[in-house]
Design a protein around this motif. Structure first.
Motif, PDB file in Angstrom:
ATOM      1  N   ILE A  70       0.857  -1.180   0.000  1.00 52.45           N
ATOM      2  CA  ILE A  70       0.000   0.000   0.000  1.00 52.45           C
ATOM      3  C   ILE A  70       0.892   1.228   0.000  1.00 52.45           C
ATOM      4  O   ILE A  70       1.940   1.257   0.647  1.00 52.45           O
ATOM      5  CB  ILE A  70      -0.912   0.014   1.248  1.00 52.45           C
ATOM      6  CG1 ILE A  70      -1.970  -1.081   1.166  1.00 52.45           C
ATOM      7  CG2 ILE A  70      -1.575   1.377   1.432  1.00 52.45           C
ATOM      8  CD1 ILE A  70      -2.815  -1.219   2.428  1.00 52.45           C
ATOM      9  N   TYR A 113       0.843   5.181   1.076  1.00 56.01           N
ATOM     10  CA  TYR A 113       0.149   6.266   1.768  1.00 56.01           C
ATOM     11  C   TYR A 113       0.751   7.587   1.326  1.00 56.01           C
ATOM     12  O   TYR A 113       1.961   7.815   1.478  1.00 56.01           O
ATOM     13  CB  TYR A 113       0.288   6.111   3.284  1.00 56.01           C
ATOM     14  CG  TYR A 113      -0.507   4.957   3.857  1.00 56.01           C
ATOM     15  CD1 TYR A 113      -1.879   5.062   4.063  1.00 56.01           C
ATOM     16  CD2 TYR A 113       0.125   3.760   4.206  1.00 56.01           C
ATOM     17  CE1 TYR A 113      -2.615   4.000   4.575  1.00 56.01           C
ATOM     18  CE2 TYR A 113      -0.606   2.698   4.728  1.00 56.01           C
ATOM     19  CZ  TYR A 113      -1.967   2.824   4.908  1.00 56.01           C
ATOM     20  OH  TYR A 113      -2.694   1.774   5.424  1.00 56.01           O
ATOM     21  N   ARG A 132      -2.904  -0.328  -3.513  1.00 58.06           N
ATOM     22  CA  ARG A 132      -3.813   0.747  -3.128  1.00 58.06           C
ATOM     23  C   ARG A 132      -3.012   2.001  -2.847  1.00 58.06           C
ATOM     24  O   ARG A 132      -1.915   1.937  -2.279  1.00 58.06           O
ATOM     25  CB  ARG A 132      -4.597   0.345  -1.873  1.00 58.06           C
ATOM     26  CG  ARG A 132      -5.614   1.344  -1.400  1.00 58.06           C
ATOM     27  CD  ARG A 132      -6.712   1.591  -2.407  1.00 58.06           C
ATOM     28  NE  ARG A 132      -7.391   0.369  -2.823  1.00 58.06           N
ATOM     29  CZ  ARG A 132      -8.519   0.367  -3.528  1.00 58.06           C
ATOM     30  NH1 ARG A 132      -9.080   1.510  -3.894  1.00 58.06           N
ATOM     31  NH2 ARG A 132      -9.080  -0.771  -3.901  1.00 58.06           N
ATOM     32  N   ILE A 187      -3.497   5.661  -1.013  1.00 55.89           N
ATOM     33  CA  ILE A 187      -4.401   6.285  -0.049  1.00 55.89           C
ATOM     34  C   ILE A 187      -3.901   7.674   0.306  1.00 55.89           C
ATOM     35  O   ILE A 187      -2.742   7.844   0.688  1.00 55.89           O
ATOM     36  CB  ILE A 187      -4.505   5.429   1.231  1.00 55.89           C
ATOM     37  CG1 ILE A 187      -4.924   3.995   0.891  1.00 55.89           C
ATOM     38  CG2 ILE A 187      -5.470   6.061   2.228  1.00 55.89           C
ATOM     39  CD1 ILE A 187      -4.752   3.020   2.030  1.00 55.89           C
ATOM     40  N   PHE A 202      -8.651  -3.771   1.789  1.00 60.40           N
ATOM     41  CA  PHE A 202      -8.328  -3.371   0.416  1.00 60.40           C
ATOM     42  C   PHE A 202      -8.107  -4.565  -0.499  1.00 60.40           C
ATOM     43  O   PHE A 202      -8.445  -4.505  -1.693  1.00 60.40           O
ATOM     44  CB  PHE A 202      -7.117  -2.429   0.419  1.00 60.40           C
ATOM     45  CG  PHE A 202      -7.439  -1.062   0.939  1.00 60.40           C
ATOM     46  CD1 PHE A 202      -8.384  -0.276   0.315  1.00 60.40           C
ATOM     47  CD2 PHE A 202      -6.811  -0.566   2.070  1.00 60.40           C
ATOM     48  CE1 PHE A 202      -8.699   0.997   0.791  1.00 60.40           C
ATOM     49  CE2 PHE A 202      -7.114   0.697   2.556  1.00 60.40           C
ATOM     50  CZ  PHE A 202      -8.065   1.470   1.923  1.00 60.40           C
ATOM     51  N   GLU A 259     -12.843   2.012  -6.339  1.00 62.30           N
ATOM     52  CA  GLU A 259     -12.229   3.328  -6.126  1.00 62.30           C
ATOM     53  C   GLU A 259     -13.007   4.001  -4.990  1.00 62.30           C
ATOM     54  O   GLU A 259     -14.172   4.351  -5.149  1.00 62.30           O
ATOM     55  CB  GLU A 259     -12.302   4.177  -7.398  1.00 62.30           C
ATOM     56  CG  GLU A 259     -11.807   3.501  -8.674  1.00 62.30           C
ATOM     57  CD  GLU A 259     -10.332   3.111  -8.622  1.00 62.30           C
ATOM     58  OE1 GLU A 259      -9.607   3.582  -7.711  1.00 62.30           O
ATOM     59  OE2 GLU A 259      -9.899   2.326  -9.482  1.00 62.30           O
ATOM     60  N   TRP A 305     -10.236  13.301   0.923  1.00 64.97           N
ATOM     61  CA  TRP A 305      -9.454  12.117   1.299  1.00 64.97           C
ATOM     62  C   TRP A 305     -10.030  10.863   0.653  1.00 64.97           C
ATOM     63  O   TRP A 305     -11.190  10.537   0.874  1.00 64.97           O
ATOM     64  CB  TRP A 305      -9.415  12.004   2.831  1.00 64.97           C
ATOM     65  CG  TRP A 305      -9.130  13.344   3.445  1.00 64.97           C
ATOM     66  CD1 TRP A 305     -10.009  14.147   4.101  1.00 64.97           C
ATOM     67  CD2 TRP A 305      -7.895  14.067   3.383  1.00 64.97           C
ATOM     68  NE1 TRP A 305      -9.399  15.317   4.475  1.00 64.97           N
ATOM     69  CE2 TRP A 305      -8.102  15.308   4.041  1.00 64.97           C
ATOM     70  CE3 TRP A 305      -6.638  13.793   2.852  1.00 64.97           C
ATOM     71  CZ2 TRP A 305      -7.103  16.257   4.181  1.00 64.97           C
ATOM     72  CZ3 TRP A 305      -5.638  14.748   2.974  1.00 64.97           C
ATOM     73  CH2 TRP A 305      -5.870  15.949   3.634  1.00 64.97           C
ATOM     74  N   TRP A 306      -9.231  10.172  -0.146  1.00 70.93           N
ATOM     75  CA  TRP A 306      -9.707   9.048  -0.922  1.00 70.93           C
ATOM     76  C   TRP A 306      -8.688   7.914  -0.925  1.00 70.93           C
ATOM     77  O   TRP A 306      -7.560   8.071  -0.458  1.00 70.93           O
ATOM     78  CB  TRP A 306     -10.033   9.456  -2.357  1.00 70.93           C
ATOM     79  CG  TRP A 306      -9.146  10.518  -2.969  1.00 70.93           C
ATOM     80  CD1 TRP A 306      -9.490  11.818  -3.225  1.00 70.93           C
ATOM     81  CD2 TRP A 306      -7.778  10.388  -3.430  1.00 70.93           C
ATOM     82  NE1 TRP A 306      -8.428  12.500  -3.801  1.00 70.93           N
ATOM     83  CE2 TRP A 306      -7.368  11.642  -3.937  1.00 70.93           C
ATOM     84  CE3 TRP A 306      -6.867   9.333  -3.452  1.00 70.93           C
ATOM     85  CZ2 TRP A 306      -6.096  11.874  -4.466  1.00 70.93           C
ATOM     86  CZ3 TRP A 306      -5.589   9.548  -3.972  1.00 70.93           C
ATOM     87  CH2 TRP A 306      -5.228  10.810  -4.474  1.00 70.93           C
ATOM     88  N   ALA A 307      -9.099   6.774  -1.496  1.00 69.46           N
ATOM     89  CA  ALA A 307      -8.211   5.617  -1.650  1.00 69.46           C
ATOM     90  C   ALA A 307      -8.499   4.993  -3.005  1.00 69.46           C
ATOM     91  O   ALA A 307      -9.592   4.488  -3.245  1.00 69.46           O
ATOM     92  CB  ALA A 307      -8.446   4.601  -0.526  1.00 69.46           C
ATOM     93  N   THR A 326      -7.026   2.924  -6.830  1.00 64.96           N
ATOM     94  CA  THR A 326      -6.132   1.900  -7.357  1.00 64.96           C
ATOM     95  C   THR A 326      -4.975   2.543  -8.124  1.00 64.96           C
ATOM     96  O   THR A 326      -5.016   3.721  -8.488  1.00 64.96           O
ATOM     97  CB  THR A 326      -6.885   0.959  -8.307  1.00 64.96           C
ATOM     98  OG1 THR A 326      -7.379   1.723  -9.427  1.00 64.96           O
ATOM     99  CG2 THR A 326      -8.060   0.292  -7.606  1.00 64.96           C
ATOM    100  N   ASN A 338     -15.165   9.163   2.783  1.00 63.24           N
ATOM    101  CA  ASN A 338     -15.018   7.844   2.174  1.00 63.24           C
ATOM    102  C   ASN A 338     -14.668   6.780   3.207  1.00 63.24           C
ATOM    103  O   ASN A 338     -15.452   5.877   3.454  1.00 63.24           O
ATOM    104  CB  ASN A 338     -13.951   7.912   1.079  1.00 63.24           C
ATOM    105  CG  ASN A 338     -14.332   8.886  -0.020  1.00 63.24           C
ATOM    106  OD1 ASN A 338     -15.330   8.694  -0.703  1.00 63.24           O
ATOM    107  ND2 ASN A 338     -13.558   9.950  -0.190  1.00 63.24           N
TER     108      ASN A 338
END
Length: 305
Positions: free
Chosen positions: A4, A6, A89, A91, A110, A117, A188-190, A192, A254
């Motif tokens: 992941i 960040y 992911r 983030i 995740f 998305e 604030w999102w996460a 692909t 989200n």
């Protein structure tokens, strides 16, 4: 090993930033944009050197409601993708966030939602909502780069915003191919890896979107949403497309707990709300107000399920 990424927008409280990174340090890399208004050495001395922490070289002075927030996020995306690592992911977090679930829970979440998305939005252009239409059709000058004094900067911004009030933009964007609507959602999102890559390609192919949002208000809540919801990724978002308008920025969160005031610092008195939540992160927390709450969260995360 699937990892992941960040992406972190930080501007203060290096002690909390260190704690947040340590709390999330599981199959993860951290890309940090530190506001140019603060000394990066003060943060590096607290956080220390780690092989999975990358400080962004291309830093800007971030102002509330200004386009530099978008520029900082774009720099994070570019640096992250330039490594060639195919993250599972990506983030976006602030330096005032914290995980309220264990790392394994977050990672599993995740992995179990690999194609989603995690970003929500409503269509400003079609909604005719005056509050949000004004934010995109009026001209705002929130980033004034040539004045160091906070007072003079604030005065000049207000003067520029007032004088620009008579000039208007369309509530849609004209790209090289078509007119596209503008969307709004939580900053604030996460997303692909493929979505992140397509965002950067969209910006390169459609420079008009950059120009359009440069003098819009709070473009960080619109820029990336507008791109994603005007691409095929729209059908892969949390609710598989745009949603009807609902009042309140916090209602568009989200994966975060966000207080409706957007300014409250969560503390130990909020522990019941936090522990009962199905969200993954909380915003806003810091060293001054939230240490006891974070201790409780950490203790809860360490308990066997």
């Amino acid at each position: 090993m699937d990892k992941i990424a960040y992406l972190v927008l930080a501007h203060n409280d290096p002690s909390h930033l260190k704690r947040m990174i340590n709390a999330l340090d599981y199959r993860a890399d951290f890309y940090i944009h530190l506001d140019l208004k603060v000394a990066i050495e003060d943060f590096k001395s607290v956080i220390g050197e780690k092989s999975n922490i990358f400080w962004i070289d291309e830093r800007v002075k971030v102002n509330w409601g200004g386009f530099n927030m978008v520029k900082a996020t774009i720099s994070l995306l570019k640096t992250c993708l330039s490594t060639g690592i195919l993250y599972k992911r990506i983030i976006l977090l602030s330096g005032s966030d914290y995980p309220i679930k264990s790392n394994k829970q977050i990672y599993s979440f995740f992995l179990n939602n690999q194609n989603v998305e995690f970003i929500r939005a409503f269509n400003i252009t079609e909604s005719k909502n005056k509050h949000y239409v004004d934010q995109i059709s009026s001209y705002f000058f929130m980033d004034v780069p040539f004045i160091k004094s906070k007072l003079l900067n604030r005065i000049l911004r207000k003067a520029l915003n007032f004088s620009a009030f008579l000039f208007k933009k369309n509530p849609f964007i004209i790209t090289a191919k078509e007119e596209i609507p503008v969307y709004f959602g939580s900053q604030w999102w996460a997303i692909t890896y493929d979505c992140a890559n397509d965002i950067l390609n969209f910006i390169e192919d459609n420079p008009s979107i950059y120009k359009y949002f440069k003098h819009s208000f709070a473009p960080d809540e619109k820029f990336f949403h507008t791109i994603i919801f005007n691409t095929p990724h729209k059908s892969k978002t949390t609710n598989k497309g745009s949603e009807p308008f609902i009042q309140g920025t916090s209602n568009w969160a989200n994966l975060h707990i966000i207080h409706p005031s957007l300014s409250k610092w969560y503390d130990e008195h909020d522990v019941a709300e936090v522990l009962e939540s199905e969200k993954l992160f909380i915003r806003k927390v810091n060293s001054e107000h939230s240490s006891k709450l974070l201790d409780i969260i950490d203790l809860q995360k360490d308990m066997p399920n």
